[in-house]
Design a protein around this motif. Structure first.
Motif, PDB file in Angstrom:
ATOM      1  N   ARG A 625       9.978 -22.363 -37.136  1.00 14.79           N
ATOM      2  CA  ARG A 625       9.898 -22.633 -35.702  1.00 14.79           C
ATOM      3  C   ARG A 625      10.901 -23.708 -35.324  1.00 14.79           C
ATOM      4  N   TYR A 626      11.521 -23.548 -34.149  1.00 10.75           N
ATOM      5  CA  TYR A 626      12.503 -24.517 -33.675  1.00 10.75           C
ATOM      6  C   TYR A 626      12.211 -24.875 -32.212  1.00 10.75           C
ATOM      7  N   PRO A 627      11.095 -25.588 -31.926  1.00 10.29           N
ATOM      8  CA  PRO A 627      10.824 -26.017 -30.554  1.00 10.29           C
ATOM      9  C   PRO A 627      11.740 -27.178 -30.170  1.00 10.29           C
ATOM     10  N   GLY A 628      12.464 -27.025 -29.081  1.00  3.92           N
ATOM     11  CA  GLY A 628      13.439 -28.037 -28.694  1.00  3.92           C
ATOM     12  C   GLY A 628      12.824 -29.362 -28.349  1.00  3.92           C
ATOM     13  N   ASP A 629      11.594 -29.380 -27.816  1.00  5.39           N
ATOM     14  CA  ASP A 629      10.972 -30.653 -27.431  1.00  5.39           C
ATOM     15  C   ASP A 629      10.538 -31.462 -28.636  1.00  5.39           C
ATOM     16  N   GLN A 630      10.600 -30.860 -29.826  1.00  6.69           N
ATOM     17  CA  GLN A 630      10.274 -31.592 -31.048  1.00  6.69           C
ATOM     18  C   GLN A 630      11.532 -31.950 -31.837  1.00  6.69           C
ATOM     19  N   GLY A 631      12.679 -31.781 -31.184  1.00  8.61           N
ATOM     20  CA  GLY A 631      13.943 -32.157 -31.806  1.00  8.61           C
ATOM     21  C   GLY A 631      14.413 -31.217 -32.891  1.00  8.61           C
ATOM     22  N   ARG A 632      13.843 -30.027 -32.962  1.00  9.34           N
ATOM     23  CA  ARG A 632      14.242 -29.069 -33.993  1.00  9.34           C
ATOM     24  C   ARG A 632      15.216 -28.071 -33.398  1.00  9.34           C
ATOM     25  N   ARG A 633      16.233 -27.715 -34.162  1.00  7.92           N
ATOM     26  CA  ARG A 633      17.291 -26.830 -33.657  1.00  7.92           C
ATOM     27  C   ARG A 633      17.652 -25.797 -34.716  1.00  7.92           C
ATOM     28  N   LEU A 634      17.837 -24.576 -34.258  1.00  2.67           N
ATOM     29  CA  LEU A 634      18.238 -23.499 -35.159  1.00  2.67           C
ATOM     30  C   LEU A 634      19.707 -23.673 -35.515  1.00  2.67           C
ATOM     31  N   GLU A 635      19.987 -23.979 -36.780  1.00  3.34           N
ATOM     32  CA  GLU A 635      21.363 -24.208 -37.233  1.00  3.34           C
ATOM     33  C   GLU A 635      21.938 -22.886 -37.734  1.00  3.34           C
ATOM     34  N   LEU A 636      22.649 -22.173 -36.849  1.00  2.52           N
ATOM     35  CA  LEU A 636      23.170 -20.865 -37.218  1.00  2.52           C
ATOM     36  C   LEU A 636      24.225 -20.959 -38.310  1.00  2.52           C
ATOM     37  N   ASP A 637      25.041 -22.018 -38.279  1.00  2.00           N
ATOM     38  CA  ASP A 637      26.088 -22.144 -39.310  1.00  2.00           C
ATOM     39  C   ASP A 637      25.471 -22.140 -40.701  1.00  2.00           C
ATOM     40  N   THR A 638      24.363 -22.848 -40.852  1.00  2.00           N
ATOM     41  CA  THR A 638      23.695 -22.918 -42.158  1.00  2.00           C
ATOM     42  C   THR A 638      23.025 -21.583 -42.492  1.00  2.00           C
ATOM     43  N   LEU A 639      22.353 -21.012 -41.500  1.00  3.11           N
ATOM     44  CA  LEU A 639      21.627 -19.761 -41.729  1.00  3.11           C
ATOM     45  C   LEU A 639      22.561 -18.618 -42.105  1.00  3.11           C
ATOM     46  N   LEU A 640      23.749 -18.608 -41.504  1.00  5.62           N
ATOM     47  CA  LEU A 640      24.657 -17.481 -41.684  1.00  5.62           C
ATOM     48  C   LEU A 640      25.761 -17.753 -42.702  1.00  5.62           C
ATOM     49  N   ALA A 641      25.723 -18.895 -43.354  1.00  2.00           N
ATOM     50  CA  ALA A 641      26.827 -19.299 -44.228  1.00  2.00           C
ATOM     51  C   ALA A 641      27.086 -18.300 -45.348  1.00  2.00           C
ATOM     52  N   GLU A 662      27.188 -13.123 -33.215  1.00  2.00           N
ATOM     53  CA  GLU A 662      28.301 -12.213 -33.462  1.00  2.00           C
ATOM     54  C   GLU A 662      29.510 -12.967 -33.988  1.00  2.00           C
ATOM     55  N   ALA A 663      29.748 -14.157 -33.438  1.00  5.46           N
ATOM     56  CA  ALA A 663      30.869 -14.970 -33.925  1.00  5.46           C
ATOM     57  C   ALA A 663      30.602 -15.512 -35.324  1.00  5.46           C
ATOM     58  N   GLY A 664      29.337 -15.792 -35.630  1.00  2.00           N
ATOM     59  CA  GLY A 664      29.009 -16.398 -36.915  1.00  2.00           C
ATOM     60  C   GLY A 664      28.820 -15.425 -38.056  1.00  2.00           C
ATOM     61  N   THR A 665      28.906 -14.122 -37.793  1.00  2.66           N
ATOM     62  CA  THR A 665      28.695 -13.132 -38.859  1.00  2.66           C
ATOM     63  C   THR A 665      29.952 -12.297 -39.117  1.00  2.66           C
ATOM     64  N   THR A 666      31.095 -12.784 -38.700  1.00  2.00           N
ATOM     65  CA  THR A 666      32.327 -12.018 -38.927  1.00  2.00           C
ATOM     66  C   THR A 666      32.631 -11.856 -40.413  1.00  2.00           C
ATOM     67  N   HIS A 667      32.098 -12.752 -41.245  1.00  2.00           N
ATOM     68  CA  HIS A 667      32.322 -12.645 -42.695  1.00  2.00           C
ATOM     69  C   HIS A 667      31.228 -11.831 -43.385  1.00  2.00           C
ATOM     70  N   TRP A 668      30.250 -11.361 -42.628  1.00  2.00           N
ATOM     71  CA  TRP A 668      29.211 -10.500 -43.186  1.00  2.00           C
ATOM     72  C   TRP A 668      29.704  -9.051 -43.174  1.00  2.00           C
ATOM     73  N   VAL A 750      27.185  -1.290 -27.200  1.00  2.00           N
ATOM     74  CA  VAL A 750      26.538  -0.504 -28.251  1.00  2.00           C
ATOM     75  C   VAL A 750      27.390  -0.474 -29.512  1.00  2.00           C
ATOM     76  N   LEU A 751      28.683  -0.223 -29.362  1.00  2.00           N
ATOM     77  CA  LEU A 751      29.568  -0.006 -30.507  1.00  2.00           C
ATOM     78  C   LEU A 751      29.981  -1.317 -31.162  1.00  2.00           C
ATOM     79  N   THR A 752      30.152  -1.267 -32.477  1.00  2.00           N
ATOM     80  CA  THR A 752      30.669  -2.409 -33.221  1.00  2.00           C
ATOM     81  C   THR A 752      32.191  -2.462 -33.063  1.00  2.00           C
ATOM     82  N   PRO A 753      32.815  -3.583 -33.412  1.00  2.00           N
ATOM     83  CA  PRO A 753      34.276  -3.672 -33.303  1.00  2.00           C
ATOM     84  C   PRO A 753      35.005  -2.559 -34.051  1.00  2.00           C
ATOM     85  N   SER A 754      34.573  -2.237 -35.265  1.00  2.00           N
ATOM     86  CA  SER A 754      35.275  -1.188 -36.021  1.00  2.00           C
ATOM     87  C   SER A 754      35.032   0.182 -35.406  1.00  2.00           C
TER      88      SER A 754
END
Length: 778
Positions: A625-641, A662-668, A750-754
């Motif tokens: 859980r990442y409720p903003g009022d509790q100072g928690r934030r979803l760190e996409l860079d870490t999750l998608l590394a 979409e920007a953070g998963t270009t290496h996936w 709908v379509l992916t870049p490729s």
């Protein structure tokens, strides 16, 4: 669609069957194929059911009793329709039972010379003529015939409405389509009863198995039909031009006699009378039989007349009047893994393809809410698709609209249905119904008689398929989030749905808003959650203010354009705010399956995060859980590394979250990320910024102009093409069409870049050509 057809130079081998009978390739024929006879009772009563074994086990087989190769699956039939060079239509009107010498002598005596029509003509002659004849069949041109159809139906209904009992075939369904056909052609209405006998005789002559004695009798009727139509044609040619399709053709005959010849005029006139008359008469009879044999469905249609177009389309799919069609191969060719030799006669059973579970979900159900019924093969496909399909649709809809408005208490009598024995046209010879005239609505309110509802000409759009539901519960799920539970007003079970599905809720303005179903999926009801957005377009505000227990809503769906792939080794589920609604259903399903998954849920505050208590209870071990009022934030860079091997990501939430993903998963690995969009920024048409372009339709052999103020889909529909659609905003992918050639200006989500780079598909509702031309497989 992947074609099931391959040309071949060698015979098929390795047949697993060992009966005495063999096909023309020398391959043994299975016991089921050897026993198949389309004139036996099972096929005559229910062609689709009679070929269930074929769809399941042997989708292409040789029938020794018929002398034809029978094709029963949807994709194989559609692929044959697409290729008019390999599969010639030249035998489409050939007598399926060889005529006797006596019958041939009778036809010769009448100078019977019906030869080529659009139905059985090869290229290039076929399309040269078809293009000349098409203008009268556009939706715009057919609109002009609606008042005439309405008048004829109403007159026939007036004659029986106080009677209380009738055979609808004899009283209405047979004569009205015949009169419509004559009006359309411009032919006089005399000799109606004679024409009725002519049409039935023509069916038996072409697709039936008459006895030698019947062959002579039928030949007499067909010969008289030929004589009669020739006499009328000569009379029309001798008088000044008048209204009607035949007068247009007579004019074309004078302008381009080498294309529209004298003999062609005669053949087409006779063929159109039969085609426009009998197919519509039988299709209408089938529709009423199916609806009235399901009283709950009939009542639902009476309560929701806007469903008439989709009910008519489902009738055409489930029990269409055109059961099968024929082709002959021009070379050795493989269909469905079976080699059919050059000169092989093929019986494509469209009724079987229309019940193929590979294309239609629960195909044996009669579902007036089916959103892909328009894919049916009853009208054929491609350049030989029925030109009069939209005229037939119009007639069926007007019949249904008049009856449900004026005789909603109509009932089907107990009766044994009989059919004219033949391979290709199907419908009961009689349809007895009853009703209590004292309950006729117009006795209480005379205005009911003329309070008609009209529908646009053409295939129904998925957006017109609307269901009524009742609100059973409407309570807060979180700060600013309203939870709504929906049930069927009549207490029936609502259709099952799959994780990722959503409903379109219609507002009083007619606009629609999309809300994901959040489950539990097996609860038997439908549950959605609505975030109040003060800066939105007003839909969520209306939901919060107007929706309460007992209110009826109008919805479309469920629809699933965000389908969960359950085969992945691991799933990462990501939700932002109200985006939790489809994600929680996915989490429930993955837990039920015992799959590996993790769930990341971000929100402005804990109090604004819907379902958080249920998530903690049911998915606590994998929930982050990442409720903003509790100072928690979803760190996409870490999750998608680190891309996970065999991992799929599913996300729903604000556009900024989806863009970051979409920007953070270009290496996936491509295809790892699946997101759901609910807005269509940049997809809407702006005529001031567009350019016109041309579209060549490879399957239909037509060219369509797309002006700057019309979408590609609108231009295709105006030309009479059936293009399925749903959202019409570039969000769902329903209107996708294969691109053969041309560069596309993609505007969908709908379509992916490729997939965009491959340039092999286009969403016709929003995307356009970058240049001046596209070639589509349509």
């Amino acid at each position: 669609m992947t074609s099931a057809i391959h040309r071949t130079d060698t015979d098929a081998g390795g047949c697993p069957f060992d009966p005495a009978a063999v096909s023309p390739t020398g391959c043994p024929v299975s016991p089921e194929a050897a026993a198949f006879d389309p004139f036996d009772a099972p096929y005559q009563l229910d062609p689709a059911e009679a070929l269930r074994w074929s769809r399941d086990q042997e989708p292409v087989f040789y029938s020794p009793k018929l002398g034809y190769w029978v094709v029963s699956r949807y994709d194989d039939i559609k692929a044959i329709f697409r290729d008019n060079l390999t599969f010639s239509p030249s035998i489409a009107l050939e007598k399926i039972t060889p005529p006797s010498d006596e019958a041939l002598e009778v036809l010769k005596r009448y100078d019977y010379g019906m030869n080529r029509t659009l139905v059985n003509e090869d290229e290039p002659a076929h399309m040269a003529r078809r293009r000349v004849l098409l203008d009268a069949f556009t939706p715009e041109a057919l609109e002009a015939h609606a008042p005439m159809v309405r008048r004829l139906v109403r007159e026939k209904l007036d004659a029986i409405i106080d009677r209380g009992r009738a055979d609808l075939v004899a009283e209405m369904f047979w004569e009205v389509p015949l009169t419509v056909a004559l009006h359309f052609l411009g032919v006089p209405e005399e000799d109606m009863e004679q024409l009725r006998r002519f049409s039935a005789a023509h069916t038996l002559n072409t697709w039936g198995r008459p006895s030698p004695e019947q062959q002579v009798e039928v030949a007499e009727a067909v010969g008289k039909f030929w004589q009669y139509s020739g006499r009328v044609l000569r009379k029309m040619q001798a008088q000044p031009r008048s209204e009607g399709w035949m007068y247009d053709m007579i004019e074309k005959n004078r302008e381009m006699p080498e294309v529209v010849t004298d003999s062609y005029l005669h053949s087409m006139m006779m063929a159109i009378i039969v085609a426009a008359h009998e197919t519509t008469a039988l299709a209408t009879t089938n529709a009423f039989r199916q609806l009235l044999s399901r009283p709950a469905v009939w009542d639902e249609l009476c309560a929701n007349p806007e469903l008439i177009p989709s009910a008519a389309e489902e009738s055409l799919r489930h029990s269409g009047s055109m059961v099968s069609w024929r082709r002959i191969t021009t070379c050795d060719v493989e269909v469905g893994g079976v080699t059919i030799p050059e000169g092989g006669r093929i019986l494509m059973v469209m009724a079987s393809g229309n019940h193929d579970p590979r294309h239609f979900e629960n195909p044996d159900d009669f579902d007036i809410y089916r959103d892909n019924a328009v894919d049916h093969l009853t009208f054929g496909y491609g350049s030989h698709q029925c030109m009069g399909k939209n005229l037939g649709r119009m007639e069926m809809r007007i019949f249904l609209e008049e009856f449900i408005r004026r005789l909603p208490h109509l009932e089907l009598e107990e009766q044994a249905f009989t059919f004219l024995p033949n391979t290709s046209l199907r419908g009961p010879e009689a349809l007895w119904v009853r009703w209590d005239p004292t309950l006729n609505p117009e006795r209480r309110d005379p205005a009911v008689r003329s309070a008609q509802r009209d529908f646009p000409v053409g295939a129904p759009e998925a957006r017109t398929i609307v269901r009524r539901v009742r609100v059973m519960r409407a309570e807060p799920e979180a700060d600013g989030v309203l939870g709504v539970t929906l049930v069927d007003p009549a207490g029936r079970s609502l259709p099952a749905w799959t994780p990722g599905s959503h409903l379109d809720v219609l507002l009083p303005s007619g606009e629609a808003r999309k809300y994901s179903l959040c489950g539990p999926a097996d609860s038997g009801d439908w549950r959605i959650a609505v975030l109040r957005e003060e800066g939105g377009r007003g839909g969520s505000r209306w939901m919060h203010e107007a929706v309460h227990e007992g209110v009826e809503l109008r919805v479309r769906g469920p629809k699933n354009h965000f389908r969960l792939d359950e085969s992945a080794g691991h799933h990462v589920l990501i939700a932002g705010g109200i985006g939790i609604t489809p994600i929680i259903a996915m989490a429930d399903r993955l837990k039920q399956l015992g799959k590996s998954y993790e769930l990341h849920y971000a929100g402005r505050s804990r109090g604004s995060m819907a379902f958080v208590e249920r998530l903690e209870r049911d998915h606590g071990e994998v929930l982050h859980r990442y409720p903003g009022d509790q100072g928690r934030r979803l760190e996409l860079d870490t999750l998608l590394a680190e891309p996970g091997d065999g991992t799929l990501l599913y996300a729903c939430g604000p556009e900024r979250l989806l863009a970051a993903l979409e920007a953070g998963t270009t290496h996936w690995r491509e295809g790892s990320l699946h997101v759901e969009h609910f807005s269509a920024e940049g997809a809407l048409l702006d005529p001031a910024k567009e350019h016109a372009f041309e579209v060549e339709l490879a399957d239909s052999e037509l060219t369509v102009e797309v002006p700057s103020d019309r979408t590609l889909m609108q231009a295709l529909r105006a030309a009479g093409l059936d293009v399925p659609s749903d959202c019409e905003e570039g969000l769902c992918g329903t209107c996708q069409v294969e691109v053969v050639e041309g560069e596309i200006d993609h505007r969908d989500k709908v379509l992916t870049p490729s997939e965009r780079e491959s340039n092999d598909r286009v969403m016709t509702c929003c995307s356009r050509a970058r240049g001046r031309k596209l070639i589509l497989a349509l």
